[in-house]
Write a protein that holds these residues in place. Structure first.
Motif, PDB file in Angstrom:
ATOM      1  N   PRO A 129      47.699  42.759  41.889  1.00  0.00           N
ATOM      2  CA  PRO A 129      46.729  42.059  41.030  1.00  0.00           C
ATOM      3  C   PRO A 129      45.384  42.789  41.020  1.00  0.00           C
ATOM      4  N   GLN A 130      44.777  42.893  39.838  1.00  0.00           N
ATOM      5  CA  GLN A 130      43.484  43.570  39.724  1.00  0.00           C
ATOM      6  C   GLN A 130      42.360  42.564  39.929  1.00  0.00           C
ATOM      7  N   ARG A 131      42.176  42.161  41.165  1.00  0.00           N
ATOM      8  CA  ARG A 131      41.122  41.220  41.539  1.00  0.00           C
ATOM      9  C   ARG A 131      40.542  41.627  42.877  1.00  0.00           C
ATOM     10  N   PRO A 132      39.325  41.269  43.141  1.00  0.00           N
ATOM     11  CA  PRO A 132      38.722  41.613  44.422  1.00  0.00           C
ATOM     12  C   PRO A 132      39.516  41.029  45.581  1.00  0.00           C
ATOM     13  N   ALA A 190      42.525  41.911  46.583  1.00  0.00           N
ATOM     14  CA  ALA A 190      43.981  42.039  46.506  1.00  0.00           C
ATOM     15  C   ALA A 190      44.481  43.164  47.404  1.00  0.00           C
ATOM     16  N   ARG A 204      44.922  45.425  32.694  1.00  0.00           N
ATOM     17  CA  ARG A 204      43.791  44.509  32.864  1.00  0.00           C
ATOM     18  C   ARG A 204      43.994  43.556  34.031  1.00  0.00           C
ATOM     19  N   ASN A 205      45.228  43.048  34.179  1.00  0.00           N
ATOM     20  CA  ASN A 205      45.458  42.018  35.190  1.00  0.00           C
ATOM     21  C   ASN A 205      46.192  42.513  36.431  1.00  0.00           C
ATOM     22  N   PHE A 206      47.063  43.518  36.221  1.00  0.00           N
ATOM     23  CA  PHE A 206      47.842  44.067  37.333  1.00  0.00           C
ATOM     24  C   PHE A 206      47.836  45.591  37.281  1.00  0.00           C
TER      25      PHE A 206
END
Length: 415
Positions: A340-343, A345, A370-372
């Motif tokens: 996942p492209q989030r802080p 992860a 964008r998301n992964f």
């Protein structure tokens, strides 16, 4: 057959002009591991670090005795046969022209030139061995030379049988079992014919790499066949078609006495012999030792001889050998992770690794998602069971992943 044995003994005696008998050494490590009396016939300690010098010497010696005026000998080889022919050409003071593929490593080319010195010329022809062989045979015919085949030749087979002559003399008795590596069949055909007369009670086993089972295919077919595909990793035994003369001597071998050794497993044996025993073996030279695990239930308390057929190992291949060994033992895996492209992860993934897990490869394959993000990860560990724990944590956390360690196609492109 008695003539064959006599010729093999004569070849053995004549070979003493070149080098003493290669040692037959009891190996304490392997003997303890398999609870047996394990001996190694060290053909990797010949002057050219393989048994190939034997057949080349005997064949050239017989030709010169029949035709003293013959001064030109030709062969095609990418390795051990070339070095054996070069050494023998220099010994007899005749000229040799050795054809090698253009893709032959420089180390092998230089070793061949060193052994042959001024007596040989190396010609690099063709990207594939079939092209090299055709060019060498065409030249030999035009130049009126004598072609020295690597295995499909009666004189070569007699020369290779000298391994068995020495082995029985050195051991002082017949072993219970002899394990033989098989490529084109020169060594195995020679030893089999000699042992059938001189030590018929000895059980013979034959070992091929999984990716080049030319003997097994020929036995099943009842005649030599050309394999559609050959894995060249075990280059000293990767032969697409066993020799006709060789198969005539091996045709009655029982299929259950022919073993296939996986290339990756052979790598574990190469490293074991190097790290534990300080013995340098090329992949083909490790075949017979690698097969001990396949017969361990049969050899307990028995005397077994493994023919270590060659030690011409290019140490530039060591990283590949280590990699393949780790994969076979389950100590290294490659997988594709959907991250996942989030802080946090990545930090979450890293927290799942155990104290013995080490990241050997980390590469984003898609950086625009964008998301992964798709990540190629290589992990090394000290215990194969650690991966069970790691993959369990990934699944519990909802991470999508795919293990591509055994996916040859993806591994070739990505790893």
């Amino acid at each position: 057959m008695s003539d064959f044995c006599e010729n093999a003994r004569h070849a053995t005696t004549a070979l003493r002009a070149l080098f003493p008998a290669t040692p037959l050494q009891r190996n304490d490590h392997l003997s303890a591991k398999y609870d047996a009396d394990i001996w190694l016939k060290r053909e990797d300690l010949s002057p050219v670090r393989s048994y190939k010098i034997r057949g080349a010497f005997h064949a050239m010696s017989k030709e010169l005795s029949k035709n003293p005026e013959q001064k030109l000998f030709v062969c095609a080889s990418a390795g051990n046969h070339a070095q054996g022919v070069a050494y023998v050409c220099q010994h007899f003071g005749v000229q040799g022209v050795i054809f090698m593929p253009v893709t032959t490593p420089q180390q092998k080319i230089q070793k061949t030139k060193i052994f042959g010195r001024d007596s040989i010329e190396v010609r690099l022809v063709g990207d594939y061995f079939d092209e090299t062989l055709a060019a060498s045979q065409s030249y030999c015919k035009e130049a009126n030379g004598h072609f020295l085949a690597p295995f499909d030749d009666l004189d070569v087979i007699e020369g290779q049988a000298s391994v068995a002559v020495e082995m029985i003399e050195e051991l002082g008795r017949s072993p219970d079992m002899v394990i033989l590596p098989v490529g084109g069949g020169g060594l195995s055909a020679g030893i089999k014919q000699y042992m059938e007369i001189e030590a018929p009670e000895t059980d013979l086993r034959y070992v091929e790499p999984t990716g080049a089972r030319s003997l097994a295919a020929a036995v099943k077919n009842g005649a030599p066949v050309t394999l559609n595909e050959v894995d060249n990793f075990v280059d000293g035994a990767s032969v697409a078609r066993i020799g006709e003369l060789n198969f005539s001597a091996l045709s009655d071998v029982a299929p259950d006495k022919i073993f296939a050794c996986p290339e990756d497993r052979i790598c574990t044996t190469i490293l074991e012999m190097l790290n534990v025993e300080g013995v340098v073996l090329e992949p083909a030279g490790a075949l017979s030792v690698d097969a001990l695990g396949d017969v361990k239930s049969e050899i307990r308390g028995k005397t077994v001889v493994c023919v270590t057929s060659g030690g011409n190992f290019d140490f530039e291949r060591l990283p590949e050998v280590k990699e393949r060994a780790q994969r076979y033992l389950g100590l290294k895996k490659y997988f594709i992770l959907r991250l996942p492209q989030r802080p946090g992860a990545l930090k979450g993934f890293l927290s799942m690794l155990g104290p013995d897990d080490d990241i050997a490869r980390f590469e984003y394959l898609k950086k625009s998602a964008r998301n992964f993000g798709t990540v190629l990860i290589g992990i090394e560990t000290q215990n194969a069971e650690n991966f069970t724990e790691l993959f369990g944590k990934l699944e519990d956390a909802g991470f999508a992943y795919r293990d591509i360690t055994s996916d040859q196609t993806l591994s070739e492109f990505l790893v």
